[in-house]
Design a protein around this motif. Structure first.
Motif, mmCIF file in Angstrom:
data_model
loop_
_atom_site.group_PDB
_atom_site.id
_atom_site.type_symbol
_atom_site.label_atom_id
_atom_site.label_comp_id
_atom_site.label_asym_id
_atom_site.label_seq_id
_atom_site.Cartn_x
_atom_site.Cartn_y
_atom_site.Cartn_z
ATOM 1 N N ASP A 187 0.803 -1.420 0.305
ATOM 2 C CA ASP A 187 0.350 -0.327 0.050
ATOM 3 C C ASP A 187 0.655 1.164 0.246
ATOM 4 N N GLN A 220 -1.865 7.569 -15.861
ATOM 5 C CA GLN A 220 -2.964 5.805 -15.522
ATOM 6 C C GLN A 220 -3.071 5.634 -16.783
ATOM 7 N N ASN A 225 -1.513 0.838 -10.200
ATOM 8 C CA ASN A 225 -1.354 0.864 -8.896
ATOM 9 C C ASN A 225 -0.882 1.973 -8.549
ATOM 10 N N LYS A 228 -3.875 4.654 -8.100
ATOM 11 C CA LYS A 228 -4.253 3.825 -6.350
ATOM 12 C C LYS A 228 -3.786 4.410 -5.270
ATOM 13 N N TRP A 229 -2.566 4.542 -5.399
ATOM 14 C CA TRP A 229 -1.325 5.111 -4.287
ATOM 15 C C TRP A 229 -1.774 6.634 -3.589
ATOM 16 N N GLU A 231 -4.580 8.903 -4.714
ATOM 17 C CA GLU A 231 -5.528 9.067 -4.274
ATOM 18 C C GLU A 231 -5.860 8.003 -2.505
ATOM 19 N N ARG A 232 -4.903 6.608 -2.468
ATOM 20 C CA ARG A 232 -5.491 6.869 -1.409
ATOM 21 C C ARG A 232 -4.427 8.040 -0.349
#
Length: 373
Positions: A187, A220, A225, A228-229, A231-232
């Motif tokens: 993550d 993108q 991945n 996603k990081w 945005e996380r």
């Protein structure tokens, strides 16, 4: 002390992205204030003495400009949800990656913003600083004038027609795929919990390379991945996980770290060398200029000239001080990793003429003997 913080910044600002993400993760209540021209004139300039954002105002009405200083202050005040790993290898790698994000990822961040098709989006964003409530077409006109000043910094960073192919090859064929492969497994950089290195990367990877249209499309496509990081890292109330056990540094980061010591660290070391010369040759000057000359750097097979930034020494000092503060048994563990990634010799660097931050400005730390061998 849990309220009364204000973050003066802007969505397009690289380092505001770093500070905002940090405050959000730490669950520190804060108010974000858009840095319009009025805010610059009435608050930022008179309170800090500089024209840079972000700026953090504390409940005591102190004003802090640099994100690293902000994090140092807030980690002391809010020790819960710490972003500083406890173990030596992870602590050092985290600091190295923060410096890399703050200093070296400026190359793709600034290149893709100003040399790719981000218009009229980016002009409208800059136009909000001057005319936040005016129609978009007026913001574009004003923003083009303001943005031209920032675009003028691009060649100073060594971003030129000669170096651009190497920057794009490095970013699109190495940085994005390597980080995507890493975040497919973890993550965050060091496991299930963000470290200070994550926030160092967040500045350029969010505000410029994710948020700007042209580079956002590239990210993108190549690195979902990593998306996603990003945005996380902006989400609220994230669960608090753990860093990897046994002081593990993931194998997926080793190639990134190895190339850093090959290309980025020589720039930092030479910047410090030239900054120390400047201090020695200008003993009457307390405050340092931001630019003290030019030097040559290499990226892949390409060499180009760039400005020497005195601030780079301050960032380098922080990493070297951390390394030199390790106990003997910790040093042995760290040195085994540094030997593996080609960084052991660089970490032995001595800085005799140090710099410090004073009232948000970089100054000579006269008479300091720390880190002198």
């Amino acid at each position: 002390m849990t309220s009364g913080y204000k973050l003066y910044g802007a969505p397009l600002s690289l380092y505001t992205g770093k500070a905002r993400s940090y405050l959000t993760f730490k669950n520190i209540p804060f108010e974000e204030v858009f840095s319009s021209r009025k805010v610059y004139k009435n608050i930022i300039e008179p309170k800090t003495g500089v024209r840079f954002i972000p700026v953090l105002e504390t409940p005591e009405h102190d004003f802090v400009q640099d994100t690293a200083v902000m994090i140092d202050l807030l980690e002391t005040r809010f020790p819960e949800r710490s972003i500083i790993p406890d173990t030596p290898k992870q602590k050092l790698v985290s600091a190295i990656l923060e410096m890399w994000g703050d200093e070296w990822l400026l190359l793709p961040a600034m290149h893709y913003r100003w040399n790719h098709d981000n218009f009229p989006f980016i002009y409208e964003e800059f136009g909000k600083i001057a005319f936040p409530r005016m129609p978009a077409f007026i913001r574009r006109i004003a923003g083009k004038k303001i943005g031209s000043m920032f675009k003028g910094f691009v060649p100073m960073l060594g971003i030129t027609p000669k170096s651009i192919p190497a920057i794009e090859q490095w970013y699109e064929q190495e940085v994005l795929p390597s980080l995507d492969a890493h975040f497919a497994l973890h993550d965050y950089l060091l496991g299930a919990r963000p470290c200070v290195g994550d926030f160092g990367l967040m500045g350029p990877l969010y505000a410029h390379l994710y948020r700007d249209p042209a580079s956002g499309r590239i990210m993108q496509k190549i690195a979902p991945n990593l998306v996603k990081w990003v945005e996380r890292m902006n989400q609220e109330n994230l669960p608090l996980g753990e860093w990897l056990a046994d002081d593990e540094v993931p194998d997926t980061l080793l190639a990134i770290l190895t190339r850093q010591f090959k290309e980025f660290w020589p720039v930092q070391l030479n910047s410090a060398k030239e900054t120390q010369k400047w201090i020695l040759n200008n003993p009457e000057q307390h405050e340092l200029p931001r630019k003290i000359g030019d030097h040559v750097f290499s990226l892949g097979d390409v060499s180009e000239s760039r400005a020497i930034q005195s601030f780079s020494q301050w960032k380098l000092q922080r990493v070297l001080d951390l390394y030199n503060g390790f106990k003997a048994e910790e040093r042995a563990q760290v040195d085994s990793l540094l030997l593996q990634i080609g960084g052991l010799e660089a970490m032995q660097t001595t800085i005799k003429h140090r710099v410090a931050k004073e009232n948000n400005k970089l100054v000579s730390e006269k008479g300091s003997q720390r880190n002198v061998k």
